[in-house]
Design an enzyme around this catalytic site. Structure first.
Site, mmCIF file in Angstrom:
data_model
loop_
_atom_site.group_PDB
_atom_site.id
_atom_site.type_symbol
_atom_site.label_atom_id
_atom_site.label_comp_id
_atom_site.label_asym_id
_atom_site.label_seq_id
_atom_site.Cartn_x
_atom_site.Cartn_y
_atom_site.Cartn_z
ATOM 1 N N SER A 181 -10.319 -15.962 -12.923
ATOM 2 C CA SER A 181 -9.126 -15.473 -13.631
ATOM 3 C C SER A 181 -9.304 -15.402 -15.149
ATOM 4 C CB SER A 181 -7.908 -16.321 -13.263
ATOM 5 O OG SER A 181 -7.584 -16.094 -11.913
ATOM 6 N N GLY A 240 -4.545 -14.796 11.224
ATOM 7 C CA GLY A 240 -4.132 -15.978 10.473
ATOM 8 C C GLY A 240 -2.631 -15.984 10.258
ATOM 9 N N ALA A 241 -2.077 -17.187 10.134
ATOM 10 C CA ALA A 241 -0.628 -17.317 9.944
ATOM 11 C C ALA A 241 -0.323 -18.409 8.925
ATOM 12 C CB ALA A 241 0.046 -17.615 11.284
ATOM 13 N N GLY A 242 -1.222 -18.569 7.952
ATOM 14 C CA GLY A 242 -1.015 -19.557 6.896
ATOM 15 C C GLY A 242 -0.362 -18.913 5.683
ATOM 16 N N HIS A 263 -1.097 -20.263 18.188
ATOM 17 C CA HIS A 263 -0.262 -19.096 18.473
ATOM 18 C C HIS A 263 1.192 -19.289 18.038
ATOM 19 C CE1 HIS A 263 1.058 -15.454 20.321
ATOM 20 N NE2 HIS A 263 1.743 -16.066 21.278
ATOM 21 N N THR A 266 -2.995 -21.504 -8.248
ATOM 22 C CA THR A 266 -3.788 -21.249 -7.050
ATOM 23 C C THR A 266 -3.875 -22.511 -6.197
ATOM 24 O OG1 THR A 266 -5.833 -20.233 -6.244
ATOM 25 C CG2 THR A 266 -6.037 -21.591 -8.213
ATOM 26 N N LYS A 313 0.365 -23.638 -4.865
ATOM 27 C CA LYS A 313 1.297 -22.504 -4.808
ATOM 28 C C LYS A 313 2.657 -22.858 -4.183
ATOM 29 C CE LYS A 313 -2.264 -18.944 -4.374
ATOM 30 N NZ LYS A 313 -2.682 -17.723 -3.693
HETATM 31 P P1 ATR Z 1 -4.073 -20.091 3.422
HETATM 32 O O1 ATR Z 1 -3.035 -20.542 2.446
HETATM 33 O O2 ATR Z 1 -5.376 -19.665 2.800
HETATM 34 O O3 ATR Z 1 -3.546 -19.072 4.378
HETATM 35 P P2 ATR Z 1 -3.725 -22.115 5.371
HETATM 36 O O4 ATR Z 1 -2.252 -22.051 5.152
HETATM 37 O O5 ATR Z 1 -4.397 -23.455 5.503
HETATM 38 O O6 ATR Z 1 -4.496 -21.396 4.197
HETATM 39 O O7 ATR Z 1 -4.060 -21.226 6.658
HETATM 40 C C1 ATR Z 1 -5.355 -21.058 7.126
HETATM 41 C C2 ATR Z 1 -5.314 -20.065 8.285
HETATM 42 O O8 ATR Z 1 -6.652 -19.863 8.744
HETATM 43 C C3 ATR Z 1 -4.528 -20.566 9.484
HETATM 44 O O9 ATR Z 1 -3.913 -19.463 10.104
HETATM 45 C C4 ATR Z 1 -5.634 -21.162 10.365
HETATM 46 O O10 ATR Z 1 -5.311 -21.203 11.748
HETATM 47 P P3 ATR Z 1 -4.406 -22.420 12.340
HETATM 48 O O11 ATR Z 1 -2.999 -22.089 11.988
HETATM 49 O O12 ATR Z 1 -4.667 -22.397 13.793
HETATM 50 O O13 ATR Z 1 -4.919 -23.651 11.654
HETATM 51 C C5 ATR Z 1 -6.720 -20.154 10.121
HETATM 52 N N1 ATR Z 1 -8.074 -20.672 10.405
HETATM 53 C C6 ATR Z 1 -8.787 -21.572 9.691
HETATM 54 N N2 ATR Z 1 -10.014 -21.768 10.236
HETATM 55 C C7 ATR Z 1 -10.080 -20.961 11.320
HETATM 56 C C8 ATR Z 1 -11.089 -20.693 12.306
HETATM 57 N N3 ATR Z 1 -12.285 -21.308 12.277
HETATM 58 N N4 ATR Z 1 -10.801 -19.794 13.271
HETATM 59 C C9 ATR Z 1 -9.612 -19.177 13.323
HETATM 60 N N5 ATR Z 1 -8.612 -19.382 12.420
HETATM 61 C C10 ATR Z 1 -8.835 -20.255 11.435
#
Ligand code: ATR
Length: 273
Positions: free
Chosen positions: A16, A126-128, A153, A61, A65
Site C-alpha cells: 500500500s 469461500g464464505a469468509g 457449507h 487490513t 477489518k
Molecule cells: P477472509 O477474510 O480472507 O475471507 P476467512 O474469513 O478466514 O478469511 O475465510 C477464509 C475462507 O477460506 C473460508 O471460507 C474458509 O472455509 P471455511 O469456512 O470452511 O473455513 C476458506 N478456506 C480456507 N482454507 C481452505 C481450504 N484449504 N480449502 C477450502 N476452503 C478453504
C-alpha cells in the site's frame, strides 16, 4: 503534510505505501503514507492516537477489518453490507467514516480484464470476510446467477440468505456443482497454504474466467491448477489490490488516480515482469 497509513499485523510486506505514493505523485497530491503494526489487542488505541495526532485517513487490513467496523463513527452502505472496514476517512467535521473498497476493487479489476459480469454465471468459492465484501458489488453488476460454495457449507448458506435481497444468490456444496460457470472467483485463503479448494476439474473449460483474490510472484496454487485443466483466462488479486487502493485514494482526496501504470510498476517491483 497530510498523513495516511495502513494498519495490519503483519503489515511489513504491504504494498500500500508503494501504491499510494505513486498515486500521490501522479495526481500531484502532497501526502505521506506509512505502515502501522500494533499488537492485536492494541489496534483501537493505535487508531485513536493516529487520528488525535492529525492523521487524515487510513487503510485497515488483516486482522483488523472487522474491529475497525465497530470503531468508526459512521459506515458507508457498502461497509455496512461487507461487515468490515478497509478504509477510514476523517471528514472535515471530525467524523470517522468507515468504508469498504475491496468489492469495488474486485469488480473494477474484472472489468479492466474485459470480463463481462452482466448475465453471467458466477461461482464464488469461500464464505469468509473476503467473500462477504465481494457479494454486494458483484450482485450490483446483475449476473444471472451467483453460487457460493464453501468447505463449511452452512456458512455459504447463511451468506446466500443474507444477500438474497440483492440478487440471484444461492449456496451449493462443492460436490453438487455442475457446469457451466462463466467465472470462478476464489476468495478462500487456501492458496496461502498452497492448498486447493475441492473443486472438480470438470468445472474448468476453455472459455471460463478464473480469478484468485490471492497473488504472488508466481502463479497461485489455484491458478496453476486451473491452467492445468485448460483455463485460458486467469487473473490474480494484484489488480484488485491496486483498484481497491485507487478507490480508497478517491474517497480521501476526491480525485481518482489511474491504475494501469501503477499496476505495471508494482509488478516490476514484485519481480513478476
Ligand atoms: P477472509 O477474510 O480472507 O475471507 P476467512 O474469513 O478466514 O478469511 O475465510 C477464509 C475462507 O477460506 C473460508 O471460507 C474458509 O472455509 P471455511 O469456512 O470452511 O473455513 C476458506 N478456506 C480456507 N482454507 C481452505 C481450504 N484449504 N480449502 C477450502 N476452503 C478453504
Amino acid at each position: 503534510m497530510d498523513r495516511y497509513l495502513v494498519f495490519g499485523h503483519p503489515v511489513r510486506h504491504s504494498k500500500s505505501p508503494f501504491i499510494h505514493t505513486l498515486f500521490a505523485r501522479q495526481t500531484q497530491q502532497e501526502l505521506e503514507y506509512g505502515l502501522a503494526e500494533p499488537a492485536v489487542d492494541e489496534f483501537a488505541q493505535a487508531l485513536r492516537t493516529f487520528f488525535d495526532q492529525g492523521g487524515k485517513g487510513c487503510n485497515v487490513t488483516v486482522p483488523f477489518k472487522e474491529q475497525a467496523f465497530t470503531l468508526v463513527d459512521r459506515l458507508s452502505p457498502r461497509a455496512k453490507r461487507a461487515g468490515a472496514v478497509n478504509t477510514i476517512k476523517l471528514t472535515d467535521d471530525g467524523v470517522l467514516l468507515g468504508d469498504n473498497t475491496d468489492g469495488a476493487g474486485l469488480v473494477a479489476d474484472l472489468k479492466s480484464h474485459g470480463v463481462t459480469l452482466a448475465d453471467s454465471r458466477i461461482l464464488l468459492l469461500g464464505a469468509g470476510g473476503a467473500a462477504r465484501g465481494a457479494l454486494a458489488p458483484l450482485l450490483a453488476e446483475l449476473p444471472s446467477e451467483l453460487v457460493i460454495a464453501n468447505r463449511t457449507h452452512t456458512k455459504a448458506q447463511q451468506l446466500a440468505a443474507e444477500f438474497h435481497d440483492l440478487g440471484p444468490v444461492t449456496a451449493q456444496a462443492y460436490e453438487q456443482l455442475a457446469v457451466p460457470f462463466d467465472l470462478v472467483i476464489n476468495s478462500t485463503s487456501a492458496s496461502l497454504q498452497g492448498e486447493l479448494p475441492p473443486l472438480a476439474p470438470a468445472l474448468i473449460h476453455t472459455d471460463i474466467a478464473i480469478y484468485d483474490m490471492m497473488y504472488g510472484a508466481s502463479d497461485t496454487a489455484f491458478i496453476s491448477w486451473a491452467k492445468q485443466h485448460g483455463a485460458r483466462q486467469t487473473m490474480d488479486g494484484l489488480g484488485m489490490l491496486v483498484e481497491q487502493a485507487a478507490e480508497a485514494f478517491t474517497v480521501w482526496r476526491g480525485i481518482r488516480p489511474g491504475t494501469k501504470q501503477v499496476l505495471r510498476e508494482l509488478k516490476r517491483n514484485l519481480g513478476v515482469i
